[in-house]
Design a protein around this motif. Structure first.
Motif, PDB file in Angstrom:
ATOM      1  N   MET A  26      13.401 -19.910 -18.654  1.00  0.00           N
ATOM      2  CA  MET A  26      13.330 -19.614 -19.834  1.00  0.00           C
ATOM      3  C   MET A  26      14.447 -20.093 -20.569  1.00  0.00           C
ATOM      4  N   ALA A  27      15.978 -19.569 -20.055  1.00  0.00           N
ATOM      5  CA  ALA A  27      17.114 -20.077 -20.760  1.00  0.00           C
ATOM      6  C   ALA A  27      17.348 -21.267 -20.894  1.00  0.00           C
ATOM      7  N   ASP A  28      17.041 -22.149 -19.766  1.00  0.00           N
ATOM      8  CA  ASP A  28      17.140 -23.475 -19.675  1.00  0.00           C
ATOM      9  C   ASP A  28      16.198 -24.137 -20.888  1.00  0.00           C
ATOM     10  N   ALA A  29      14.886 -23.564 -20.678  1.00  0.00           N
ATOM     11  CA  ALA A  29      14.077 -24.207 -21.783  1.00  0.00           C
ATOM     12  C   ALA A  29      14.405 -24.053 -23.215  1.00  0.00           C
ATOM     13  N   ILE A  30      14.887 -22.826 -23.749  1.00  0.00           N
ATOM     14  CA  ILE A  30      15.305 -22.416 -24.896  1.00  0.00           C
ATOM     15  C   ILE A  30      16.379 -23.374 -25.441  1.00  0.00           C
ATOM     16  N   ARG A  31      17.331 -23.430 -24.561  1.00  0.00           N
ATOM     17  CA  ARG A  31      18.380 -24.497 -24.528  1.00  0.00           C
ATOM     18  C   ARG A  31      18.268 -25.747 -25.075  1.00  0.00           C
ATOM     19  N   ASN A  32      17.124 -26.221 -24.409  1.00  0.00           N
ATOM     20  CA  ASN A  32      16.924 -27.766 -24.564  1.00  0.00           C
ATOM     21  C   ASN A  32      15.853 -27.742 -25.852  1.00  0.00           C
ATOM     22  N   SER A  33      15.096 -26.758 -26.150  1.00  0.00           N
ATOM     23  CA  SER A  33      13.967 -26.820 -27.253  1.00  0.00           C
ATOM     24  C   SER A  33      14.420 -26.334 -28.704  1.00  0.00           C
ATOM     25  N   GLY A  34      15.540 -25.433 -28.207  1.00  0.00           N
ATOM     26  CA  GLY A  34      15.893 -24.944 -29.604  1.00  0.00           C
ATOM     27  C   GLY A  34      15.505 -23.474 -29.651  1.00  0.00           C
ATOM     28  N   ILE A  35      16.223 -22.674 -30.520  1.00  0.00           N
ATOM     29  CA  ILE A  35      16.121 -21.173 -30.823  1.00  0.00           C
ATOM     30  C   ILE A  35      15.014 -20.771 -31.437  1.00  0.00           C
ATOM     31  N   VAL A  36      14.243 -21.806 -32.273  1.00  0.00           N
ATOM     32  CA  VAL A  36      13.123 -21.245 -33.196  1.00  0.00           C
ATOM     33  C   VAL A  36      11.840 -22.234 -32.477  1.00  0.00           C
ATOM     34  N   LEU A  37      11.984 -23.264 -31.925  1.00  0.00           N
ATOM     35  CA  LEU A  37      10.611 -23.970 -31.506  1.00  0.00           C
ATOM     36  C   LEU A  37      10.502 -23.370 -30.160  1.00  0.00           C
ATOM     37  N   GLY A  38      11.652 -23.200 -29.272  1.00  0.00           N
ATOM     38  CA  GLY A  38      11.453 -22.945 -27.994  1.00  0.00           C
ATOM     39  C   GLY A  38      10.446 -21.954 -27.744  1.00  0.00           C
ATOM     40  N   PRO A  39      11.040 -20.570 -28.154  1.00  0.00           N
ATOM     41  CA  PRO A  39      10.013 -19.370 -28.034  1.00  0.00           C
ATOM     42  C   PRO A  39       8.505 -19.555 -28.441  1.00  0.00           C
ATOM     43  N   ILE A  40       8.498 -20.345 -29.513  1.00  0.00           N
ATOM     44  CA  ILE A  40       7.068 -20.442 -29.952  1.00  0.00           C
ATOM     45  C   ILE A  40       6.323 -21.336 -29.273  1.00  0.00           C
ATOM     46  N   ALA A  41       6.720 -22.394 -28.548  1.00  0.00           N
ATOM     47  CA  ALA A  41       6.124 -23.610 -27.830  1.00  0.00           C
ATOM     48  C   ALA A  41       5.825 -22.854 -26.622  1.00  0.00           C
ATOM     49  N   THR A  42       6.917 -21.865 -25.964  1.00  0.00           N
ATOM     50  CA  THR A  42       6.674 -21.445 -24.747  1.00  0.00           C
ATOM     51  C   THR A  42       5.501 -20.582 -24.653  1.00  0.00           C
ATOM     52  N   ILE A  43       5.424 -19.595 -25.585  1.00  0.00           N
ATOM     53  CA  ILE A  43       4.410 -18.683 -25.628  1.00  0.00           C
ATOM     54  C   ILE A  43       2.999 -19.275 -26.080  1.00  0.00           C
ATOM     55  N   THR A  44       3.046 -20.569 -26.859  1.00  0.00           N
ATOM     56  CA  THR A  44       1.985 -21.071 -26.913  1.00  0.00           C
ATOM     57  C   THR A  44       1.198 -21.820 -25.709  1.00  0.00           C
ATOM     58  N   ILE A  45       2.135 -22.519 -24.907  1.00  0.00           N
ATOM     59  CA  ILE A  45       1.856 -22.949 -23.527  1.00  0.00           C
ATOM     60  C   ILE A  45       1.428 -21.877 -22.653  1.00  0.00           C
ATOM     61  N   ALA A  46       2.214 -21.079 -22.323  1.00  0.00           N
ATOM     62  CA  ALA A  46       1.864 -19.804 -21.593  1.00  0.00           C
ATOM     63  C   ALA A  46       0.466 -19.178 -21.939  1.00  0.00           C
ATOM     64  N   ALA A  47      -0.050 -19.039 -23.197  1.00  0.00           N
ATOM     65  CA  ALA A  47      -0.938 -18.637 -23.525  1.00  0.00           C
ATOM     66  C   ALA A  47      -2.242 -19.621 -23.316  1.00  0.00           C
ATOM     67  N   ILE A  48      -1.949 -20.738 -23.462  1.00  0.00           N
ATOM     68  CA  ILE A  48      -3.103 -21.976 -23.040  1.00  0.00           C
ATOM     69  C   ILE A  48      -3.295 -21.764 -21.568  1.00  0.00           C
ATOM     70  N   CYS A  49      -2.080 -21.702 -20.742  1.00  0.00           N
ATOM     71  CA  CYS A  49      -2.401 -21.771 -19.323  1.00  0.00           C
ATOM     72  C   CYS A  49      -3.030 -20.450 -18.755  1.00  0.00           C
ATOM     73  N   ILE A  50      -2.893 -19.167 -19.422  1.00  0.00           N
ATOM     74  CA  ILE A  50      -3.434 -18.149 -18.816  1.00  0.00           C
ATOM     75  C   ILE A  50      -4.822 -18.085 -19.434  1.00  0.00           C
ATOM     76  N   MET A  51      -5.257 -18.684 -20.539  1.00  0.00           N
ATOM     77  CA  MET A  51      -6.516 -18.666 -21.000  1.00  0.00           C
ATOM     78  C   MET A  51      -7.524 -19.779 -20.120  1.00  0.00           C
ATOM     79  N   CYS A  52      -6.789 -20.772 -19.626  1.00  0.00           N
ATOM     80  CA  CYS A  52      -7.497 -21.681 -18.941  1.00  0.00           C
ATOM     81  C   CYS A  52      -7.712 -21.134 -17.503  1.00  0.00           C
ATOM     82  N   MET A  53      -6.771 -20.339 -16.962  1.00  0.00           N
ATOM     83  CA  MET A  53      -7.013 -19.654 -15.595  1.00  0.00           C
ATOM     84  C   MET A  53      -8.121 -18.876 -15.772  1.00  0.00           C
ATOM     85  N   HIS A  54      -8.157 -18.036 -16.828  1.00  0.00           N
ATOM     86  CA  HIS A  54      -9.148 -16.928 -17.111  1.00  0.00           C
ATOM     87  C   HIS A  54     -10.385 -17.403 -17.079  1.00  0.00           C
ATOM     88  N   ALA A  55     -10.525 -18.424 -17.918  1.00  0.00           N
ATOM     89  CA  ALA A  55     -11.794 -19.339 -18.021  1.00  0.00           C
ATOM     90  C   ALA A  55     -12.402 -19.878 -16.547  1.00  0.00           C
TER      91      ALA A  55
END
Length: 164
Positions: A26-55
């Motif tokens: 997480m820390a490295d991802a936020i550092r490389n993607s930015g404080i605003v876009l990083g958390p939003i993109a991370t949560i979006t990608i995590a939700a997509i991954c979990i949704m696909c596994m659930h499906a």
């Protein structure tokens, strides 16, 4: 002889794999993607991954019942059976390819998880070794860390891992 993992146990193991690596990176991802876009993109990608596994887990249950199978098929078999039993003729011919594609995708994903763990653990071990005066290149530490992590991967039953 242990019973196969339940739906909830399988979902929990998959969730732990995603969330565990995500926490390490997480820390490295936020550092490389930015404080605003990083958390939003991370949560979006995590939700997509979990949704696909659930499906896939729900699909495996449906495919098992629809095809009168004695056990729930794995992810790749689920994808193959869905394509093989499709109402659309054009999709049926891709069943074997999609099974292989699913297995390859899972392997690439798992390798990505492993890379995060290897680097995180190796950097931590290197910092400890450096502190005590044992100076090694990070590549050598990664190689040394590979052995115990590889040995732990030989555990064949997820239920044994869940008991720790």
């Amino acid at each position: 002889n242990q019973a196969p993992t339940t739906y909830l146990e399988t979902l929990a193991n998959l969730f732990k794999a995603n969330v565990g690596t995500g926490c390490f990176a997480m820390a490295d991802a936020i550092r490389n993607s930015g404080i605003v876009l990083g958390p939003i993109a991370t949560i979006t990608i995590a939700a997509i991954c979990i949704m696909c596994m659930h499906a896939l887990l729900r699909g495996a249950e449906y495919v098992m019942i629809a095809n009168n199978l004695s056990s729930r098929p794995d992810f790749a078999e689920t994808v193959e059976l869905c394509f093989a039993n499709s109402k659309r003729e054009r999709l049926r011919k891709y069943a074997k390819f999609m099974k292989s594609f699913c297995n390859i995708s899972i392997c690439i994903t798992q390798m990505g998880f492993c890379c995060v763990y290897f680097i995180f653990v190796a950097q931590s071990v290197k910092m400890i070794l450096d502190y005590y005066g044992f100076i090694f290149d990070l590549e050598w530490v990664v190689t040394l860390v590979l052995i115990p992590i590889w040995l732990s991967s030989l555990v064949r039953k997820l239920k044994k891992i869940g008991n720790f």
